[in-house]
Design a protein around this motif. Structure first.
Motif, PDB file in Angstrom:
ATOM      1  N   THR A  74      12.581  13.795  -0.646  1.00  0.00           N
ATOM      2  CA  THR A  74      13.184  13.466   0.644  1.00  0.00           C
ATOM      3  C   THR A  74      14.660  13.198   0.427  1.00  0.00           C
ATOM      4  OG1 THR A  74      12.985  11.045   0.614  1.00  0.00           O
ATOM      5  CG2 THR A  74      11.016  12.288   1.234  1.00  0.00           C
ATOM      6  N   VAL A  75      15.414  13.134   1.495  1.00  0.00           N
ATOM      7  CA  VAL A  75      16.845  12.835   1.400  1.00  0.00           C
ATOM      8  C   VAL A  75      17.086  11.503   0.712  1.00  0.00           C
ATOM      9  CG1 VAL A  75      18.898  12.334   2.777  1.00  0.00           C
ATOM     10  CG2 VAL A  75      17.447  14.255   3.383  1.00  0.00           C
ATOM     11  N   ILE A  76      16.139  10.588   0.856  1.00  0.00           N
ATOM     12  CA  ILE A  76      16.315   9.254   0.270  1.00  0.00           C
ATOM     13  C   ILE A  76      15.594   9.125  -1.066  1.00  0.00           C
ATOM     14  CG2 ILE A  76      16.804   8.053   2.408  1.00  0.00           C
ATOM     15  CD1 ILE A  76      13.916   7.351   2.695  1.00  0.00           C
ATOM     16  N   GLY A  77      15.116  10.248  -1.615  1.00  0.00           N
ATOM     17  CA  GLY A  77      14.520  10.230  -2.933  1.00  0.00           C
ATOM     18  C   GLY A  77      13.024  10.443  -2.929  1.00  0.00           C
ATOM     19  N   ASP A  78      12.414  10.225  -4.098  1.00  0.00           N
ATOM     20  CA  ASP A  78      10.966  10.372  -4.286  1.00  0.00           C
ATOM     21  C   ASP A  78      10.277   9.104  -3.796  1.00  0.00           C
ATOM     22  OD1 ASP A  78       8.373  10.744  -5.100  1.00  0.00           O
ATOM     23  OD2 ASP A  78       8.846  11.115  -7.204  1.00  0.00           O
ATOM     24  N   LEU A  79       9.540   9.234  -2.704  1.00  0.00           N
ATOM     25  CA  LEU A  79       8.839   8.080  -2.125  1.00  0.00           C
ATOM     26  C   LEU A  79       7.351   8.081  -2.452  1.00  0.00           C
ATOM     27  CD1 LEU A  79      10.423   8.017   1.459  1.00  0.00           C
ATOM     28  CD2 LEU A  79      11.180   6.796  -0.593  1.00  0.00           C
ATOM     29  N   SER A  80       6.913   9.002  -3.285  1.00  0.00           N
ATOM     30  CA  SER A  80       5.482   9.173  -3.510  1.00  0.00           C
ATOM     31  C   SER A  80       4.846   8.029  -4.289  1.00  0.00           C
ATOM     32  CB  SER A  80       5.220  10.496  -4.242  1.00  0.00           C
ATOM     33  OG  SER A  80       5.794  10.485  -5.538  1.00  0.00           O
ATOM     34  N   ARG A  81       5.651   7.248  -4.988  1.00  0.00           N
ATOM     35  CA  ARG A  81       5.087   6.147  -5.782  1.00  0.00           C
ATOM     36  C   ARG A  81       5.545   4.782  -5.297  1.00  0.00           C
ATOM     37  NH1 ARG A  81       5.813   8.668 -11.934  1.00  0.00           N
ATOM     38  NH2 ARG A  81       4.738  10.644 -11.511  1.00  0.00           N
ATOM     39  N   ILE A  82       6.094   4.752  -4.093  1.00  0.00           N
ATOM     40  CA  ILE A  82       6.654   3.500  -3.572  1.00  0.00           C
ATOM     41  C   ILE A  82       5.817   2.999  -2.394  1.00  0.00           C
ATOM     42  CG2 ILE A  82       8.673   2.414  -2.535  1.00  0.00           C
ATOM     43  CD1 ILE A  82      10.393   4.540  -3.854  1.00  0.00           C
ATOM     44  N   PRO A  83       5.228   1.800  -2.490  1.00  0.00           N
ATOM     45  CA  PRO A  83       4.576   1.222  -1.319  1.00  0.00           C
ATOM     46  C   PRO A  83       5.643   0.897  -0.269  1.00  0.00           C
ATOM     47  CG  PRO A  83       3.893   0.097  -3.340  1.00  0.00           C
ATOM     48  CD  PRO A  83       5.086   0.938  -3.678  1.00  0.00           C
ATOM     49  N   LEU A  84       5.558   1.543   0.856  1.00  0.00           N
ATOM     50  CA  LEU A  84       6.574   1.345   1.890  1.00  0.00           C
ATOM     51  C   LEU A  84       6.232   0.173   2.810  1.00  0.00           C
ATOM     52  CD1 LEU A  84       7.072   5.106   2.834  1.00  0.00           C
ATOM     53  CD2 LEU A  84       8.399   3.737   1.209  1.00  0.00           C
ATOM     54  N   LEU A  85       4.940  -0.131   2.935  1.00  0.00           N
ATOM     55  CA  LEU A  85       4.489  -1.212   3.806  1.00  0.00           C
ATOM     56  C   LEU A  85       3.507  -2.119   3.074  1.00  0.00           C
ATOM     57  CD1 LEU A  85       3.673   0.637   7.181  1.00  0.00           C
ATOM     58  CD2 LEU A  85       5.776  -0.616   6.592  1.00  0.00           C
ATOM     59  N   ALA A 127       2.363  -6.772   9.303  1.00  0.00           N
ATOM     60  CA  ALA A 127       2.941  -5.797   8.378  1.00  0.00           C
ATOM     61  C   ALA A 127       4.276  -6.315   7.866  1.00  0.00           C
ATOM     62  CB  ALA A 127       3.143  -4.445   9.060  1.00  0.00           C
ATOM     63  N   ARG A 128       4.614  -5.925   6.630  1.00  0.00           N
ATOM     64  CA  ARG A 128       5.928  -6.238   6.060  1.00  0.00           C
ATOM     65  C   ARG A 128       6.585  -4.947   5.594  1.00  0.00           C
ATOM     66  NH1 ARG A 128       9.070  -7.512   1.468  1.00  0.00           N
ATOM     67  NH2 ARG A 128       7.491  -6.715   0.020  1.00  0.00           N
ATOM     68  N   ASN A 129       7.890  -4.844   5.817  1.00  0.00           N
ATOM     69  CA  ASN A 129       8.674  -3.736   5.279  1.00  0.00           C
ATOM     70  C   ASN A 129       8.826  -3.965   3.778  1.00  0.00           C
ATOM     71  OD1 ASN A 129      10.596  -1.905   4.448  1.00  0.00           O
ATOM     72  ND2 ASN A 129      12.120  -2.445   5.996  1.00  0.00           N
ATOM     73  N   ALA A 130       8.079  -3.201   2.992  1.00  0.00           N
ATOM     74  CA  ALA A 130       8.110  -3.362   1.539  1.00  0.00           C
ATOM     75  C   ALA A 130       9.165  -2.483   0.883  1.00  0.00           C
ATOM     76  CB  ALA A 130       6.730  -3.036   0.948  1.00  0.00           C
ATOM     77  N   LYS A 157       0.839  -1.197   0.000  1.00  0.00           N
ATOM     78  CA  LYS A 157       0.000   0.000   0.000  1.00  0.00           C
ATOM     79  C   LYS A 157       0.871   1.244   0.000  1.00  0.00           C
ATOM     80  CE  LYS A 157      -4.239  -1.621   2.170  1.00  0.00           C
ATOM     81  NZ  LYS A 157      -5.295  -1.328   3.182  1.00  0.00           N
ATOM     82  N   LEU A 158       0.396   2.268  -0.697  1.00  0.00           N
ATOM     83  CA  LEU A 158       1.032   3.575  -0.621  1.00  0.00           C
ATOM     84  C   LEU A 158       0.596   4.265   0.666  1.00  0.00           C
ATOM     85  CD1 LEU A 158       0.513   4.977  -4.237  1.00  0.00           C
ATOM     86  CD2 LEU A 158       2.714   4.397  -3.180  1.00  0.00           C
ATOM     87  N   PRO A 159       1.451   5.109   1.246  1.00  0.00           N
ATOM     88  CA  PRO A 159       1.004   5.888   2.395  1.00  0.00           C
ATOM     89  C   PRO A 159      -0.074   6.883   1.975  1.00  0.00           C
ATOM     90  CG  PRO A 159       3.188   6.596   1.684  1.00  0.00           C
ATOM     91  CD  PRO A 159       2.859   5.373   0.896  1.00  0.00           C
ATOM     92  N   VAL A 160      -0.980   7.184   2.888  1.00  0.00           N
ATOM     93  CA  VAL A 160      -2.054   8.129   2.607  1.00  0.00           C
ATOM     94  C   VAL A 160      -1.487   9.493   2.226  1.00  0.00           C
ATOM     95  CG1 VAL A 160      -3.989   9.382   3.675  1.00  0.00           C
ATOM     96  CG2 VAL A 160      -3.741   6.915   4.025  1.00  0.00           C
ATOM     97  N   ASN A 161      -0.363   9.865   2.801  1.00  0.00           N
ATOM     98  CA  ASN A 161       0.252  11.169   2.524  1.00  0.00           C
ATOM     99  C   ASN A 161       1.342  11.083   1.455  1.00  0.00           C
ATOM    100  OD1 ASN A 161       1.977   9.720   4.239  1.00  0.00           O
ATOM    101  ND2 ASN A 161       2.851  11.581   5.121  1.00  0.00           N
ATOM    102  N   TYR A 162       1.167  10.191   0.476  1.00  0.00           N
ATOM    103  CA  TYR A 162       2.218   9.965  -0.524  1.00  0.00           C
ATOM    104  C   TYR A 162       2.569  11.228  -1.302  1.00  0.00           C
ATOM    105  CZ  TYR A 162      -1.507   9.677  -4.046  1.00  0.00           C
ATOM    106  OH  TYR A 162      -2.572   9.948  -4.873  1.00  0.00           O
ATOM    107  N   ARG A 163       1.593  12.129  -1.480  1.00  0.00           N
ATOM    108  CA  ARG A 163       1.882  13.344  -2.238  1.00  0.00           C
ATOM    109  C   ARG A 163       2.893  14.251  -1.542  1.00  0.00           C
ATOM    110  NH1 ARG A 163      -3.728  12.692  -2.912  1.00  0.00           N
ATOM    111  NH2 ARG A 163      -4.360  12.332  -5.099  1.00  0.00           N
ATOM    112  N   GLU A 164       3.055  14.071  -0.234  1.00  0.00           N
ATOM    113  CA  GLU A 164       3.983  14.893   0.536  1.00  0.00           C
ATOM    114  C   GLU A 164       5.414  14.348   0.497  1.00  0.00           C
ATOM    115  OE1 GLU A 164       2.347  14.945   4.453  1.00  0.00           O
ATOM    116  OE2 GLU A 164       0.311  15.375   3.735  1.00  0.00           O
ATOM    117  N   LEU A 165       5.625  13.213  -0.178  1.00  0.00           N
ATOM    118  CA  LEU A 165       6.908  12.498  -0.088  1.00  0.00           C
ATOM    119  C   LEU A 165       7.683  12.525  -1.400  1.00  0.00           C
ATOM    120  CD1 LEU A 165       5.629   9.384   1.916  1.00  0.00           C
ATOM    121  CD2 LEU A 165       6.462  11.564   2.802  1.00  0.00           C
ATOM    122  N   THR A 166       7.446  13.545  -2.213  1.00  0.00           N
ATOM    123  CA  THR A 166       8.123  13.583  -3.516  1.00  0.00           C
ATOM    124  C   THR A 166       9.595  13.938  -3.403  1.00  0.00           C
ATOM    125  OG1 THR A 166       7.419  15.882  -3.794  1.00  0.00           O
ATOM    126  CG2 THR A 166       6.007  14.170  -4.758  1.00  0.00           C
TER     127      THR A 166
END
Length: 459
Positions: free
Chosen positions: A40-51, A417-420, A29-38
C-alpha cells in the motif's frame, strides 16, 4: 432509548459509575484480509494489527488512501463522515467524505478528489466524497469519486430519499471573491460510477458545517456547527417533506434552537467558555423554541457587527454549544455532540465532550452524557451513530489513544475499538442497512474498516 434513558439519569443522580464491560476486553487483531495489504502507499500492513476489538469481532480494511479506484484515480486521504444505503445484489453502498484542504499533500496525493473541471465546484479545492460498493463478504466491489471541488468535507448525514448530504467545515477557504464556500451538497447514493452535480444548498446556511440528521416524519433537517460558540439549526425544506434527490435546491427556511426563557444559554457547563459548572444538569429536559434566520447566506462573519448565521441566531437568543459535531436520527430522536462541552478537563481549559438528545415531539433538548474531566471514559467524542439494537457509538477525536466508545441502553459507557495503528481520530461510524456491519474510518492516513461480530451478545 427514551425509556432506558430514565434508568441512565437515575444512575447519574445517585453518583453511580457509568463504566460497563461492553463486549469484553479489547485485544489487537489482524484484518481478515491481511494478505491483500502487503503493498500500500503507507507500506506493508499485512502483519500489523490495525484495530483492537472484543472477542468474536473481526474486520476487513478496504479503500486505503492511494489505492487505485474503479474510476482510475487514487483514493483521496482524510477519510471522514459516512453513511450506508442498500445496494444491488446484496451489496452496501457507502458514501464517504474527505476532509481535505487545497494545500494538503499526504502521501503525494496532491490532487485530492479528482474530477473533470465541469464537475468540480471549485477548481482549487481537493475535498469531496467517494462512493464505495461493498459486497456481502465485506470486500470492495467498486469505488469512485462522487463529489469534487469542495473543501473540508467533514461529516454530513443520510436522507430517507437515498442521498448523502456532505458538509463543508469552513466559512470560505476557496478562491476568495470568486467561489464562496461554507455550504452543504447533496450526493445521490449510486452503485454505478458517476459524479454529482456540485450544487451548494445555500438556504441551509453558510457557516462551518459539521453534520446533519433528517427527521423522516417531517423532512426537517437538523444541522450542527463546528465552532466554540456554535448553534444548533433546523432547516425546513420549501417542498415540504422531500422524497427525491434534488428537491433541496428549491430552498427553505433556516432556524436556530433557543431554550425557552433562557436566552443565549451557554450549555458548556464550563466557566472558561462562558458557562458555569452544573448550569445544565444531565437528564433534565429543557423546553426549546426556534428563532428564524433572516440571512442564511451572509457575505462575512463578524461578531462585533452581528454578521454571520450564528451571530444573528445568538442576537435572537439561540443557545450556544461548544463545537457541535456528530448528529444522528434514531427512533424519533435527534442525537448530537458538543465535542468540547462539559466542565474543564484535568489537562485543558476545555471540556471532554457532551452528547445531547433533541425530542421533536416534546420540543425539548436533554444533556444525555457529559464526559468526566479525567477523560478516562470518554475523550472528545466527534461522529456519532445509533446501532439498530439501541447502543450509541461515539468516535473519539481527543489526544493520545483513540477509541470508539459504546453507550448501551442502560447508559453504561464501554470501549469497543481502539486505533492500534496510530493516534489518528476515528470517523464516520455507521451500520450497514442490515445491521450486521459497522463501518468506520481512521482519518489519517485514510483507512475504512468493516467490523462484524456478535452484536446482540451480552453488554
Amino acid at each position: 432509548m427514551v425509556s432506558p434513558l430514565e434508568t441512565f439519569y437515575a444512575r447519574v443522580a445517585r453518583g453511580q459509575a457509568r463504566t460497563g464491560i461492553g463486549y469484553g476486553a479489547i485485544k489487537p487483531k489482524l484484518p481478515v484480509n491481511y494478505r491483500e495489504l502487503t503493498s500500500t502507499v503507507i507500506g506493508d500492513l499485512s502483519r500489523i494489527p490495525l484495530l483492537e476489538l472484543p472477542p468474536g469481532f473481526n474486520y476487513t480494511a478496504i479503500s486505503i488512501v492511494g489505492q487505485s479506484m474503479s474510476d482510475g484515480n487514487p483514493v483521496p486521504g482524510d477519510h471522514d463522515g459516512m453513511a450506508t444505503f442498500v445496494g444491488p445484489r446484496g451489496t452496501t453502498i457507502l458514501v464517504r467524505n474527505h476532509e481535505l484542504d487545497p494545500d494538503e499533500n499526504e502521501f503525494g496525493n496532491t490532487s485530492g478528489v479528482i474530477a473533470p473541471p465541469e464537475k468540480k465546484y471549485d477548481q482549487i479545492n481537493a475535498g469531496g466524497t467517494t462512493t464505495l460498493v461493498v459486497g456481502p463478504a465485506r470486500r470492495l466491489v467498486r469505488d469512485y469519486a462522487s463529489l469534487a471541488g469542495t473543501i473540508r468535507n467533514c461529516a454530513g448525514g443520510p436522507t430517507p430519499w437515498g442521498t448523502w448530504i456532505s458538509c463543508e467545515e469552513t466559512f470560505n477557504r476557496g478562491d476568495v471573491g470568486v467561489v464562496r464556500h461554507g455550504y452543504n451538497f447533496e450526493v445521490p447514493a449510486n452503485a454505478e460510477i458517476g459524479l454529482a452535480d456540485p450544487i451548494p444548498l445555500k438556504a441551509m446556511g453558510r457557516f462551518s458545517h459539521e453534520a446533519v440528521a433528517v427527521d423522516p416524519a417531517t423532512g426537517y433537517i437538523y444541522e450542527t456547527e463546528d465552532r466554540g460558540d456554535s448553534c444548533f439549526y433546523r432547516f425546513v425544506p420549501a417542498v415540504g417533506k422531500p422524497n427525491a434527490p434534488g428537491q433541496l435546491v428549491q430552498g427553505g427556511k433556516l432556524y436556530a434552537l433557543k431554550v425557552v426563557d433562557k436566552p443565549t444559554l451557554n450549555t458548556t457547563n464550563n466557566p472558561n467558555s462562558g458557562g458555569s459548572i452544573g448550569l445544565v444538569p444531565v437528564g433534565v429536559p429543557l423546553k426549546v423554541e426556534w428563532v428564524p434566520i433572516d440571512n442564511p447566506d451572509p457575505d462575512v462573519e463578524d461578531k462585533a457587527q452581528g454578521l454571520g448565521v450564528r451571530y444573528e441566531a445568538q442576537s435572537k437568543g439561540a443557545a450556544i454549544f461548544y463545537r457541535g459535531e456528530g448528529a444522528w436520527y434514531a427512533k424519533g430522536l435527534i442525537y448530537f455532540v458538543a465535542t468540547q462541552g462539559g466542565p474543564p478537563a484535568v489537562d485543558s481549559t476545555r471540556g471532554n465532550g457532551q452528547v445531547w438528545v433533541y425530542d421533536p415531539k416534546a420540543e425539548t433538548i436533554t444533556l444525555l452524557i457529559e464526559a468526566e474531566p479525567s477523560g478516562e471514559i470518554l475523550d472528545e467524542p466527534d461522529n456519532i451513530t445509533v446501532a439498530p439494537f439501541g447502543d450509541l457509538f461515539l468516535c473519539e477525536d481527543g489526544g493520545g489513544e483513540q477509541f470508539v466508545v459504546g453507550v448501551d441502553t442502560k447508559g453504561e459507557l464501554y470501549q469497543f475499538a481502539r486505533n492500534a495503528y496510530n493516534e489518528s481520530e476515528f470517523a464516520g461510524a455507521c451500520f450497514s442497512p442490515d445491521g450486521q456491519t459497522l463501518f468506520v474510518n481512521i482519518q489519517s492516513p485514510g483507512i475504512t474498516f468493516c467490523i462484524w461480530g456478535p452484536w446482540l451478545g451480552k453488554r
